[in-house]
Design a protein around this motif. Sequence first.
Motif, PDB file in Angstrom:
ATOM      1  N   HIS A  61       0.835  -1.212   0.000  1.00  0.00           N
ATOM      2  CA  HIS A  61       0.000   0.000   0.000  1.00  0.00           C
ATOM      3  C   HIS A  61       0.859   1.247   0.000  1.00  0.00           C
ATOM      4  CE1 HIS A  61      -3.909  -2.009   0.859  1.00  0.00           C
ATOM      5  NE2 HIS A  61      -3.090  -2.958   1.274  1.00  0.00           N
ATOM      6  N   ASN A 107      -7.567   0.612  -5.990  1.00  0.00           N
ATOM      7  CA  ASN A 107      -8.490   0.452  -4.858  1.00  0.00           C
ATOM      8  C   ASN A 107      -9.898   0.866  -5.230  1.00  0.00           C
ATOM      9  OD1 ASN A 107      -6.601  -0.382  -2.934  1.00  0.00           O
ATOM     10  ND2 ASN A 107      -6.117   1.725  -2.321  1.00  0.00           N
ATOM     11  N   GLU A 132       1.647   9.127  -4.227  1.00  0.00           N
ATOM     12  CA  GLU A 132       0.359   8.621  -3.756  1.00  0.00           C
ATOM     13  C   GLU A 132       0.088   7.245  -4.360  1.00  0.00           C
ATOM     14  OE1 GLU A 132      -1.857   8.587  -1.172  1.00  0.00           O
ATOM     15  OE2 GLU A 132      -1.730  10.770  -1.469  1.00  0.00           O
ATOM     16  N   GLY A 183      -4.621   6.496  -3.038  1.00  0.00           N
ATOM     17  CA  GLY A 183      -5.422   7.629  -2.580  1.00  0.00           C
ATOM     18  C   GLY A 183      -6.883   7.238  -2.630  1.00  0.00           C
TER      19      GLY A 183
HETATM   20  C1  GLC Z   1      -1.532   3.891   1.602  1.00  0.00           C
HETATM   21  C2  GLC Z   1      -1.328   4.943   0.533  1.00  0.00           C
HETATM   22  C3  GLC Z   1      -2.610   5.415  -0.113  1.00  0.00           C
HETATM   23  C4  GLC Z   1      -3.529   4.249  -0.408  1.00  0.00           C
HETATM   24  C5  GLC Z   1      -3.764   3.458   0.855  1.00  0.00           C
HETATM   25  C6  GLC Z   1      -4.701   2.282   0.657  1.00  0.00           C
HETATM   26  O1  GLC Z   1      -1.704   4.413   2.853  1.00  0.00           O
HETATM   27  O2  GLC Z   1      -0.604   6.045   1.029  1.00  0.00           O
HETATM   28  O3  GLC Z   1      -2.306   6.102  -1.303  1.00  0.00           O
HETATM   29  O4  GLC Z   1      -4.766   4.715  -0.918  1.00  0.00           O
HETATM   30  O5  GLC Z   1      -2.550   2.950   1.319  1.00  0.00           O
HETATM   31  O6  GLC Z   1      -4.218   1.362  -0.292  1.00  0.00           O
END
Ligand code: GLC
Length: 465
Positions: A160, A239, A368, A371
């Motif tokens: 992640h 995601n 990112e 996000g």
């Molecule tokens: C992490 C990332 C983010 C992502 C999240 C869930 O914390 O920084 O970009 O959306 O994981 O996968």
Amino acid sequence: MRVVFVAAEAAPFAKAGGLGDVIGSLPKALSQLGIDVTVFIPRYRGVPSSLPKLGTLRINGGNEIKEVSILQGFLPRSRVPVHFVDFPPYYERAGIYGEGDRDYPDNLTRFAFLCQVAAVASAEFGRLPEIFHVHDWHTALLPLYLRYYGLEAKTVLTIHNLAFQGWFPREAWASLGLSEDLLALAGQGEWRCALRAGIVSAEALTTVSPTYAQEILSDGLGLDEVLRARAADLVGILNGIDTEEWDPEKDEHLWAPYSHHDLRGKALNRRKLCAELGLRGDGPILGMVGRLTEQKGLDLLVAGLDRVMALGVNLVILGTGEARYGEFLRQAEKRWPQRLRALLEFSETWAHRVIAGADFLLMPSRFEPCGLTQLYALRYGAIPIVRAVGGLRDTVADIEDGGNGLVFEDYTAEAMIETIARAVRLWHEAREKVLAIRRRGMQGDYSWKTTAQKYLAVYERVLSR
Ligand code: GLC
Ligand code: ADP
């Protein structure tokens, strides 16, 4: 197919960021595809110890036997079981990873133990799953424990955030109960890396957007060699979001519900937001929700805030994180008392309210992986203003190209300010266009429907080998 998720967070029980959201929602989507999924997380403070007990285990942890209970709950609005690893000395604390700016010094031990217990408990209670799906460095040691116990199951590791790798000095690893040949998978130097162990030993790797998959193959933040060696086994899967938890038509955190058919509720949330926070609301409202860290582009805000405010915007920031950014925002609040509010807290309710009340959501991230906040914003009719990086590039396209938001490329305050200026002009001069963009964003599909299928494909590929 039986899959066990193991992770450090799962919303709503424990959440520090998007990882919690994903573990709280993806298993539900997988279970709708017919997969038998169970989630393992620690029982942190805040999850009642009175939940039904599945059983007790005695775990051999290096030089002592630890007695641990497994408690059972469910992900809300689902039949997906959550198995809470109940071991108060490690998890009954105020934070998930630490308190204030400081991580707990025994995080390696705490999260290795989570892996060990999840492996043993899955074998002892119920059936051993075909697949363990683990997430980030905290659970990347799970495949090592499978080997240690001789358990026949495959591992899928989702990255992640490659910025968090779990490096610890050699002596910290000595008490994990793992043999030297297994520990070597975490590296041979003075410091060893939990994520490295997972990268080299999981059967498949995923990360949370296609662009981030490419980015980490071109810059592996020190893990370049092992990542590139596994390039053929790495896929980027975008995601999704929990469309029940984040639904402006049913959201109980809001002052009023609304939908793309009828945006009057959004206007009301906007008015309420201004009234509650003492904002003038005379220009467009820019919202920001997120961890106050370098990742989220806070440095651009620090460098460019005067020029941003000179554009006549109202700015609401909800976030916790590095103290230096918090202090900067506190000072900024004093300079623009009716135009800038910083809510320096972690509040689910305010996260929903800020996104519902804002005209635009600002996410100028330096990097990112995926996000989620921009996806919530799209669904709530707050037009995202983002930097084209990682998952932001994959989910937001510029309106100039017929897209759903405003996008800039360079990680500079100038590029960000130019784009905010474009948003401000649009808001003043092209209300109808703004409305159309808002509505279009609200109608997009950000659910797990299609992306959960892609995880299923990864599981099937792993099992067919
Ligand atoms: C992490 C990332 C983010 C992502 C999240 C869930 O914390 O920084 O970009 O959306 O994981 O996968
Ligand atoms: P990351 O995982 O890098 O923090 P994401 O955008 O994937 O970024 O997810 C962040 C999640 O955490 C979102 O659900 C967001 O609403 C939530 N969040 C971040 N900061 C706060 C806060 N201060 N209060 C409430 N929720 C927050």
